[in-house]
Design an enzyme around this catalytic site. Structure first.
Site, PDB file in Angstrom:
ATOM      1  CB  CYS A 194      -0.972  -0.061   1.185  1.00  0.00           C
ATOM      2  SG  CYS A 194      -2.374   1.059   1.000  1.00  0.00           S
ATOM      3  CG  HIS A 247      -3.568  -3.726   3.252  1.00  0.00           C
ATOM      4  ND1 HIS A 247      -2.461  -3.143   3.823  1.00  0.00           N
ATOM      5  CD2 HIS A 247      -4.269  -2.721   2.680  1.00  0.00           C
ATOM      6  CE1 HIS A 247      -2.488  -1.838   3.625  1.00  0.00           C
ATOM      7  NE2 HIS A 247      -3.576  -1.550   2.930  1.00  0.00           N
ATOM      8  CD  GLU A 249      -0.805  -5.904   5.400  1.00  0.00           C
ATOM      9  OE1 GLU A 249      -0.710  -6.490   4.304  1.00  0.00           O
ATOM     10  OE2 GLU A 249      -0.880  -4.665   5.510  1.00  0.00           O
TER      11      GLU A 249
END
Lengths: 80, 232
Positions: free
Chosen positions: B86, B206, B208
């Site tokens: 990002c 994302h 994660e």
């Protein structure tokens, strides 16, 4: 000396903000408005002996930070 | 594997990123403040998401000139592994560690929703956790994710297998001009790219944030297991 750095998107790079503003202008009755592009102006003062040196400093700053030359072009004007 | 996560003023995804690495490795990454100029001893540097320096001027532009980025650049030149997610991806393009740039989303809106990504990158630790062509779900949250680069750069990225991830439908169809699929209008639906040596990777979504069942799924886990298997 006062330096003004104009930063604008290169030709061919999509400007969604310009597109949105163009639509808004049309809906306000400005039907002839086209090719709207939004640019950025950075005003600053520099210490320089002459206008040429001030312009050169402005260009260095544009290349280092103020413009991203992958997507943007710039030009620099010096006003005394 | 020793991982460092860079924190700039305005970074806000560093803990999510640390947790993802903790899940796969059991080790807690080190946080690196942007003013330090030393990244010695690390195997992987991560630039996480957020709004470094308030996205002033251009997203990632100010962070790209932070003291730590000099060290990160040297780390890259020595063949170090770097992941940018990002805002981290934006910082990597602004630093010219990755080609191209990220413009305002084509629809002008900040997009906070799930997307699907197709794994296309070859020979990289950032894609090795998946099979080539796999599709996975990932959350995205950005205003400036519209990837652009000169046509010859895009051709080169594609030709060299350096498009790591592309936006696609849940079934894996890539549709460049469909705003429900390529939501931010990225050139050729590119969501993530690799550097020439394939050791630097940037992507907008994302992974994660989908690494544990409690988060709603583990779709993003292969990014971290792939890195972990390669770097130990």
């Amino acid at each position: 000396m006062k330096v003004r750095v104009f930063v604008y998107l290169k030709d061919g790079v999509l400007d969604p903000q310009g597109k949105a503003v163009e639509h808004a202008l049309h809906s306000l009755g400005f039907e002839g408005a086209s090719h709207v592009r939004i640019s950025r102006v950075v005003d600053l003062h520099v210490k320089a002996d002459n206008a040429e040196a001030a312009k050169k400093k402005g260009e260095e700053m544009a290349r280092a930070l103020l413009a991203n030359e992958v997507i943007e072009d710039f030009h620099v004007e010096v006003t005394v | 594997m020793k991982t460092g996560i860079v924190v700039f003023p305005g970074t806000n995804r560093e803990r999510d990123m640390a947790q993802a690495f903790r899940v796969v490795s059991g080790k807690t990454p080190q946080m690196l403040w942007h003013q330090q100029d030393n990244v010695d001893g690390l195997d992987l540097i991560v630039l996480p998401g957020g709004f470094s320096f308030g996205d002033y001027l251009r997203s990632g532009a100010m962070a790209a000139h932070s003291p730590i980025m000099k060290a990160v650049r040297q780390f890259a030149e020595k063949g170090g592994y770097i992941l940018g997610v990002c805002n981290g991806f934006q910082i990597l393009t602004e630093s010219q560690l990755l080609p191209g740039a990220l413009l305002r989303n084509a629809g002008q809106r900040f997009l906070s929703q799930d997307c699907h990504l197709k794994v296309e990158g070859r020979d990289s630790i950032f894609t090795s956790g998946w099979k080539h062509g796999d599709v996975f779900r990932a959350p995205m949250a950005h205003g400036d994710g519209n990837y652009t680069a000169a046509p010859d750069v895009l051709d080169r990225l594609e030709g060299e297998g350096r498009v790591a991830f592309r936006y696609c439908t849940a079934e894996g169809h890539v549709k460049d001009s469909d705003e429900h699929v390529n939501m931010n209008g990225s050139a050729r639906s590119i969501a993530g790219v690799l550097s020439e040596n394939r050791r630097v990777c940037g992507l907008m979504p994302h992974p994660e944030n989908l690494t544990e069942e409690i988060l709603g799924g583990t779709d993003g886990l292969p990014l971290f297991t792939g890195i972990m298997e390669a770097l130990g």
